[in-house]
Design an enzyme around this catalytic site. Structure first.
Site, mmCIF file in Angstrom:
data_model
loop_
_atom_site.group_PDB
_atom_site.id
_atom_site.type_symbol
_atom_site.label_atom_id
_atom_site.label_comp_id
_atom_site.label_asym_id
_atom_site.label_seq_id
_atom_site.Cartn_x
_atom_site.Cartn_y
_atom_site.Cartn_z
ATOM 1 N N GLY A 1 21.298 -48.592 47.677
ATOM 2 C CA GLY A 1 20.275 -49.513 48.078
ATOM 3 C C GLY A 1 20.164 -50.735 46.872
ATOM 4 O O GLY A 1 21.096 -50.785 46.269
ATOM 5 N N ASN A 2 19.264 -51.428 47.180
ATOM 6 C CA ASN A 2 19.201 -52.675 46.064
ATOM 7 C C ASN A 2 17.728 -52.939 45.982
ATOM 8 O O ASN A 2 16.979 -52.467 46.736
ATOM 9 C CB ASN A 2 20.204 -53.858 46.583
ATOM 10 C CG ASN A 2 19.645 -54.416 47.799
ATOM 11 O OD1 ASN A 2 18.598 -54.950 48.103
ATOM 12 N ND2 ASN A 2 20.616 -54.325 48.980
ATOM 13 N N TYR A 3 17.542 -53.811 45.158
ATOM 14 C CA TYR A 3 16.171 -54.201 44.649
ATOM 15 C C TYR A 3 15.568 -55.491 45.360
ATOM 16 O O TYR A 3 14.444 -55.781 45.151
ATOM 17 C CB TYR A 3 16.249 -54.781 43.027
ATOM 18 C CG TYR A 3 16.470 -53.652 42.136
ATOM 19 C CD1 TYR A 3 15.800 -52.518 41.893
ATOM 20 C CD2 TYR A 3 17.845 -53.970 41.054
ATOM 21 C CE1 TYR A 3 16.140 -51.598 41.034
ATOM 22 C CE2 TYR A 3 17.880 -52.980 40.369
ATOM 23 C CZ TYR A 3 17.108 -51.757 40.187
ATOM 24 O OH TYR A 3 17.384 -50.825 39.378
ATOM 25 N N SER A 4 16.026 -55.585 46.563
ATOM 26 C CA SER A 4 15.368 -56.590 47.384
ATOM 27 C C SER A 4 14.001 -56.305 47.647
ATOM 28 O O SER A 4 13.911 -54.974 48.268
ATOM 29 C CB SER A 4 16.076 -56.948 48.857
ATOM 30 O OG SER A 4 15.316 -57.765 49.689
ATOM 31 N N ALA B 1 19.108 -58.571 52.150
ATOM 32 C CA ALA B 1 20.231 -58.128 50.990
ATOM 33 C C ALA B 1 21.091 -56.962 51.677
ATOM 34 O O ALA B 1 20.560 -55.762 51.228
ATOM 35 C CB ALA B 1 19.624 -57.929 49.631
#
Ligand code: C5P
Length: 401
Positions: free
Chosen positions: A210-213, A278
């Site tokens: 995943g990512n930090y969005s 994102a």
């Protein structure tokens, strides 16, 4: 516009009942006619005398008034209402509403109400976190009720904690917007598609890439477009944010492929589409069906495959009259990368935010953007809150439609 609207205000037995007095006062001030219905335990927290003095109507608690024998018809109250607002809604009342346990006047009125129902939960953190409360709230949502909670992810709610009742001013705002006549707003009658948040790409049943969005920018855009009259489809990756706006439909997805499918469905009927998500660039070639064990000897190697480019796919589908916009989060060569993306994805404009600018990008409440048009025009903006940035982007889009 709340003027002249008939509102049933349901009050239950929570400590936040004191806020209902302010809510009632604000509703009356906005010109609404308010009928208070209170639960027996609600009366332990707030006296009906205060409520009836403010609403100008007797407060209803029981099925009939003991001394006069007057019968209160829950069906009539339900039919009279243009909206019903239950604030505070305790875990117990929410549970009863979700399961049809009509053992008091308030829940009985709720079950016969034909008008839209707004529910402002209020309870302590542990009660709110209990799976049964969460399931009951989800049930209420699935029945079409509007749940009004303080926007999570915002600084204030971190400080005060989840479970507190939304402030009366904001509850009135939600109602006001609901009764707004969207006919003369600039985006009324137009569908707007927005993507928001990260995507999660499964590795096995318990792990993901995943990512930090945070989704804050996309949610702010959705709210602003809806405030401008648009019917918004908000395709959201996994985030902790919620949105309650009568003109925002949230489609929750997890992976890039799911996001693509939801977008491809909504895009043809959308006049404006803003790709704010994102999206993970890669997904696992093969998702393990069982949890990958640690005692494997060698560390596992994850093989990745490219995800579809959602913006570029929609760019290919774009018909005349449709506006498609993207975001570019860059760390270097901002301008040339952004222009390249406009061309590659067939965008009308791109919103550039540079990670070199302090206060811009992921997980912040502020953003500093530059809008670059396909024709080459460049529009820089100041550092602003994400809400104000959303307003700038929506205003810019309206001019392009
Ligand atoms: O190519 P890049 O990921 O930098 O482009 C960012 C823009 O493209 C954003 O608007 C993002 O939402 C969109 N995008 C997409 N699908 C992808 C990757 C990015 O829609 N797979």
């Amino acid at each position: 516009m709340l003027k002249g609207k008939h509102i049933v205000l349901g009050i239950t037995g929570g400590i936040a009942a004191y806020k209902s007095v302010t809510l009632l006062r604000l509703l009356v001030k906005a010109g609404a006619e308010v009928q208070v219905v209170i639960t027996p335990s609600g009366k332990e927290f707030i006296t009906p005398v205060t409520l009836s003095a403010l609403s100008g109507k007797p407060v209803i608690c029981d099925f009939f008034t003991a001394n006069t024998g007057e019968w209160h018809s829950h069906v009539d109250i339900g039919l009279w209402a243009d909206a019903m607002v239950i604030a505070p809604a305790t875990a117990s009342t929410i549970g009863k509403m979700a399961n049809g346990i009509a053992d008091n006047m308030l829940v009985t009125t709720y079950l016969s109400a034909k008008a839209p129902v707004f529910v402002a939960p209020a309870m302590d953190l542990d009660m709110m976190a209990h799976p049964s409360t969460k399931a009951n709230i989800e049930k209420l949502r699935s029945y079409g009720n509007h749940i009004i909670e303080p926007a999570s992810g915002e600084l204030a709610s971190h400080l005060v904690g989840k479970g507190r009742m939304e402030e009366p001013e904001n509850i009135v705002k939600v109602l006001d917007r609901f009764f707004d006549d969207p006919a003369d707003l600039p985006l009324s009658g137009k569908q707007v598609l927005i993507t928001a948040g990260p995507t999660y790409e499964k590795i096995d049943p318990v792990r993901f890439i995943g990512n930090y969005s945070s989704g804050k920018m996309g949610y702010a855009l959705a709210r602003k477009a809806a405030d401008m009259g648009a019917d918004v489809v908000l395709v959201s990756g996994p985030v902790s944010l919620t949105i309650d706006h009568p003109r925002v439909r949230v489609v929750r997805v997890e992976s890039a492929c799911e996001m693509l499918a939801a977008c491809v469905e909504a895009f043809p009927s959308s006049r404006l589409s803003i790709m704010c998500a994102a999206v993970a660039d890669y997904a696992l070639e093969h998702v393990e069906s069982a949890k990958i064990k640690r005692e494997h000897g060698e560390a596992p190697v994850l093989r990745l495959v490219k995800n579809p480019d959602i913006a570029a796919t929609l760019g290919q589908m774009k018909a005349p009259g449709q506006i498609l916009a993207g975001f570019a989060l860059e760390t270097d060569h901002e301008m040339s990368n952004a222009v390249e993306k406009i061309n590659k994805k067939n965008l009308d404009f791109i919103v550039l935010n540079s990670l070199r600018d302090e206060g811009a990008g992921f997980r912040t409440d502020t953003n500093k953007i530059t809008i670059i048009e396909a024709g080459g025009a460049v529009h820089p903006y100041e550092l602003k809150s994400k809400d104000e940035v959303a307003a700038d982007i929506i205003r810019f889009s309206i001019d392009k439609l």
